[in-house]
Design an enzyme around this catalytic site. Structure first.
Site, mmCIF file in Angstrom:
data_model
loop_
_atom_site.group_PDB
_atom_site.id
_atom_site.type_symbol
_atom_site.label_atom_id
_atom_site.label_comp_id
_atom_site.label_asym_id
_atom_site.label_seq_id
_atom_site.Cartn_x
_atom_site.Cartn_y
_atom_site.Cartn_z
ATOM 1 N N ARG A 184 0.852 -1.184 0.000
ATOM 2 C CA ARG A 184 0.000 0.000 0.000
ATOM 3 C C ARG A 184 0.893 1.241 0.000
ATOM 4 O O ARG A 184 2.013 1.217 0.531
ATOM 5 C CB ARG A 184 -0.899 0.029 1.244
ATOM 6 C CG ARG A 184 -2.063 -0.946 1.189
ATOM 7 C CD ARG A 184 -3.120 -0.525 0.175
ATOM 8 N NE ARG A 184 -4.304 -1.378 0.158
ATOM 9 C CZ ARG A 184 -4.535 -2.344 -0.725
ATOM 10 N NH1 ARG A 184 -3.646 -2.602 -1.669
ATOM 11 N NH2 ARG A 184 -5.657 -3.037 -0.688
ATOM 12 N N HIS A 186 -1.822 0.730 -9.770
ATOM 13 C CA HIS A 186 -2.487 -0.233 -8.878
ATOM 14 C C HIS A 186 -3.114 -1.384 -9.683
ATOM 15 O O HIS A 186 -4.317 -1.640 -9.601
ATOM 16 C CB HIS A 186 -3.558 0.451 -8.013
ATOM 17 C CG HIS A 186 -3.871 -0.337 -6.767
ATOM 18 N ND1 HIS A 186 -4.195 0.256 -5.564
ATOM 19 C CD2 HIS A 186 -3.913 -1.674 -6.533
ATOM 20 C CE1 HIS A 186 -4.429 -0.689 -4.661
ATOM 21 N NE2 HIS A 186 -4.269 -1.863 -5.237
HETATM 22 N N1 LIG Z 1 -1.113 -3.876 -5.478
HETATM 23 C C1 LIG Z 1 -2.090 -4.725 -5.602
HETATM 24 O O1 LIG Z 1 -2.691 -4.877 -6.679
HETATM 25 C C2 LIG Z 1 -2.481 -5.584 -4.426
HETATM 26 C C3 LIG Z 1 -3.365 -6.657 -4.630
HETATM 27 C C4 LIG Z 1 -3.660 -7.476 -3.554
HETATM 28 C C5 LIG Z 1 -3.098 -7.226 -2.300
HETATM 29 N N2 LIG Z 1 -2.251 -6.175 -2.147
HETATM 30 C C6 LIG Z 1 -1.651 -5.906 -0.827
HETATM 31 O O2 LIG Z 1 -0.967 -7.073 -0.385
HETATM 32 C C7 LIG Z 1 -1.204 -7.213 1.011
HETATM 33 C C8 LIG Z 1 -0.884 -8.618 1.472
HETATM 34 O O3 LIG Z 1 -1.850 -9.531 1.031
HETATM 35 P P1 LIG Z 1 -1.831 -11.064 1.520
HETATM 36 O O4 LIG Z 1 -3.024 -11.722 0.944
HETATM 37 O O5 LIG Z 1 -0.501 -11.667 1.268
HETATM 38 O O6 LIG Z 1 -1.994 -10.854 3.109
HETATM 39 P P2 LIG Z 1 -1.757 -11.937 4.274
HETATM 40 O O7 LIG Z 1 -1.929 -13.311 3.737
HETATM 41 O O8 LIG Z 1 -2.575 -11.485 5.418
HETATM 42 O O9 LIG Z 1 -0.205 -11.776 4.614
HETATM 43 C C9 LIG Z 1 0.282 -10.674 5.311
HETATM 44 C C10 LIG Z 1 1.721 -10.953 5.723
HETATM 45 O O10 LIG Z 1 2.249 -9.786 6.366
HETATM 46 C C11 LIG Z 1 2.759 -10.168 7.642
HETATM 47 N N3 LIG Z 1 2.602 -9.055 8.604
HETATM 48 C C12 LIG Z 1 1.486 -8.366 8.916
HETATM 49 N N4 LIG Z 1 1.735 -7.442 9.851
HETATM 50 C C13 LIG Z 1 3.041 -7.574 10.159
HETATM 51 C C14 LIG Z 1 3.899 -6.922 11.067
HETATM 52 N N5 LIG Z 1 3.458 -5.945 11.878
HETATM 53 N N6 LIG Z 1 5.198 -7.303 11.111
HETATM 54 C C15 LIG Z 1 5.649 -8.309 10.327
HETATM 55 N N7 LIG Z 1 4.885 -8.967 9.417
HETATM 56 C C16 LIG Z 1 3.599 -8.598 9.353
HETATM 57 C C17 LIG Z 1 1.958 -11.371 8.064
HETATM 58 O O11 LIG Z 1 2.648 -12.103 9.056
HETATM 59 P P3 LIG Z 1 2.034 -13.472 9.665
HETATM 60 O O12 LIG Z 1 2.022 -14.444 8.501
HETATM 61 O O13 LIG Z 1 2.985 -13.872 10.713
HETATM 62 O O14 LIG Z 1 0.653 -13.145 10.138
HETATM 63 C C18 LIG Z 1 1.815 -12.103 6.736
HETATM 64 O O15 LIG Z 1 2.953 -12.879 6.479
HETATM 65 C C19 LIG Z 1 -2.673 -6.795 1.142
HETATM 66 O O16 LIG Z 1 -2.997 -6.444 2.454
HETATM 67 C C20 LIG Z 1 -2.725 -5.599 0.217
HETATM 68 O O17 LIG Z 1 -2.375 -4.422 0.919
HETATM 69 C C21 LIG Z 1 -1.934 -5.351 -3.182
#
Ligand SMILES: NC(=O)c1ccc[n+]([C@@H]2O[C@H](COP(=O)([O-])OP(=O)(O)OC[C@H]3O[C@@H](n4cnc5c(N)ncnc54)[C@H](OP(=O)(O)O)[C@@H]3O)[C@@H](O)[C@H]2O)c1
Length: 307
Positions: free
Chosen positions: A222, A270
Site C-alpha cells: 500500500r 495499482h
Molecule cells: N497492489 C495490488 O494490486 C495488491 C493486490 C492485492 C493485495 N495487495 C496488498 O498485499 C497485502 C498482502 O496480502 P496477503 O493476501 O498476502 O496478506 P496476508 O496473507 O494477510 O499476509 C500478510 C503478511 O504480512 C505479515 N505481517 C502483517 N503485519 C506484520 C507486522 N506488523 N510485522 C511483520 N509482518 C507482518 C503477516 O505475518 P504473519 O504471517 O505472521 O501473520 C503475513 O505474512 C494486502 O494487504 C494488500 O495491501 C496489493
C-alpha cells in the site's frame, strides 16, 4: 433461501451472473434497494449506512485482499466477520507482476532500453540470481508465494513476517526485532505487507538506509507503507537506484506529485493484482458453502490486528 447483496460499484452484472451460477440456492441481488434481509454482503468499500441497514447480516465478503479501507470506514457492524479476498487469481497476478519487475531489474532491461534509445551497444555486468539478495516484506498468501518463487529461480531470498515461516530455500525473519536483519544489504526489497497501524510508514529513511547501495525498491503493498520523501531522498543519495511503485498514498497519483517525472521511479496504476471476478466468486462460494455446512469460515480478518 438466503440472500446475497452485491454492493459493488463496477462490473456488477458480471458479479451477479457468476454468483448466481455458483450459488443457485441463493437469492443474489445487486441493488441496495433490494438488499434488505441479506445474510451476506459482497463489498469493496460500501456506501455509508448500507451495511448497518442489513439487519440479518451474517458475513461480509471483501472483494479486496487489503481491507484497511473497509476497517477504517467503520461501516461493518461490530461482531460481523469480514472475510478478505484470498484466491488464486490474486496470487497468480501478484506473482506475475513481482517476477516481471524483479527480473526486469535483475537483467538490466530498463538500462538497455535507455541505451538502445541512444544507439549505445554497451553490456552491463550481469549477475546471477544467486548473487542477488532479495527481501520480501510480508510472507502471507501473496508474499509467501512470491518469496518461494524467487527462491526457486535462484535468488538469495529472505522473507519477513510477524510469525516465522517455512518456505523452501527462503530465510525467514520474524517480528520487529528481526526487521533490520531481514533488509540488511538487500539488493531488491519487495513490500507485500498489509496496511495496519504497525506497518504504516514502515518504509522510511532509517529502514531504507540498511539496503545495499543502489538497491531497487518494489512496492505492491500500500502507498501508506512508504514515506514518499524517504524514497526521493534515497534515490538522490544513491541508496536506491530505482523504485517500482504500484500503490500510492493518494490514488490516482495526483498530477503534481514528484513521483510522476522522476527518472528513477517506475509507476503502474495499482494493477499488480486486480481481483478477477471469476476466481474471486469461486473463492467466495467455497467459503460460503463451508460456513453454511457448519465449518469455520476461512480468511476472516482479525480486526484487532488489522489484517
Ligand atoms: N497492489 C495490488 O494490486 C495488491 C493486490 C492485492 C493485495 N495487495 C496488498 O498485499 C497485502 C498482502 O496480502 P496477503 O493476501 O498476502 O496478506 P496476508 O496473507 O494477510 O499476509 C500478510 C503478511 O504480512 C505479515 N505481517 C502483517 N503485519 C506484520 C507486522 N506488523 N510485522 C511483520 N509482518 C507482518 C503477516 O505475518 P504473519 O504471517 O505472521 O501473520 C503475513 O505474512 C494486502 O494487504 C494488500 O495491501 C496489493
Amino acid at each position: 433461501m438466503k440472500k446475497i447483496a452485491v454492493l459493488l460499484r463496477s462490473n456488477v452484472d458480471q458479479w451477479l451472473a457468476l454468483l448466481r451460477a455458483a450459488l443457485p440456492q441463493h437469492i443474489v441481488v445487486g441493488d441496495v434497494a433490494e438488499a434488505a434481509g441479506a445474510a451476506y454482503a459482497v463489498v469493496g468499500t460500501p456506501a455509508p449506512g448500507v451495511l448497518a441497514a442489513l439487519e440479518e447480516l451474517e458475513v461480509v465478503f471483501s472483494v479486496n485482499a487489503g481491507i484497511e479501507a473497509l476497517l477504517e470506514s467503520g461501516e461493518v457492524p461490530d461482531g460481523i466477520p469480514i472475510v478478505r479476498m484470498v484466491d488464486d487469481g490474486l496470487a497468480e497476478g501478484m506473482l506475475e507482476w513481482v517476477l516481471a519487475t524483479t527480473l526486469a531489474w535483475h537483467r538490466n532491461l530498463f538500462a538497455y532500453r535507455d541505451r538502445q534509445s541512444k544507439g549505445i551497444w554497451a553490456p552491463l555486468r550481469e549477475v546471477l540470481a544467486r548473487d542477488r539478495r532479495v527481501t520480501v516484506l510480508g510472507a502471507g498468501h501473496l508474499g509467501g508465494r512470491v518469496a518461494g518463487a524467487l527462491a526457486q529461480i535462484g535468488f538469495n531470498t529472505r522473507a519477513w513476517s510477524r510469525t516465522a515461516k517455512q518456505i523452501p530455500n527462503v530465510v525467514s525473519f520474524a517480528g520487529d526485532d528481526a526487521l533490520q536483519g531481514a533488509v540488511k544489504d538487500a539488493d531488491i526489497l519487495i513490500n507485500l505487507l498489509p496496511l495496519t497501524p504497525a506497518t504504516e510508514n514502515l518504509l522510511d529513511a532509517p529502514l531504507l538506509s540498511h539496503l545495499a547501495s543502489h538497491a531497487v525498491l518494489i512496492n505492491a503493498g500500500r502507498g501508506r507503507h512508504l514515506v514518499d520523501q524517504a524514497v526521493l531522498d534515497s534515490l538522490k543519495g544513491g541508496r536506491l537506484r530505482a523504485a517500482v511503485l504500484d500503490v500510492f498514498r493518494d490514488e490516482p497519483l495526483p498530477q503534481s506529485h514528484p513521483f510522476w517525472h522522476h527518472p528513477g521511479i517506475y509507476i503502474t496504476p495499482h494493477v499488480a493484482a486486480p481481483t478477477h471476478p471469476a476466481t474471486a466468486v469461486a473463492a467466495i462460494a467455497e467459503n460460503l458453502r463451508r460456513f453454511e455446512a457448519g465449518a469455520e469460515l476461512r480468511h476472516v480478518v482479525d480486526v484487532a490486528r488489522g489484517y
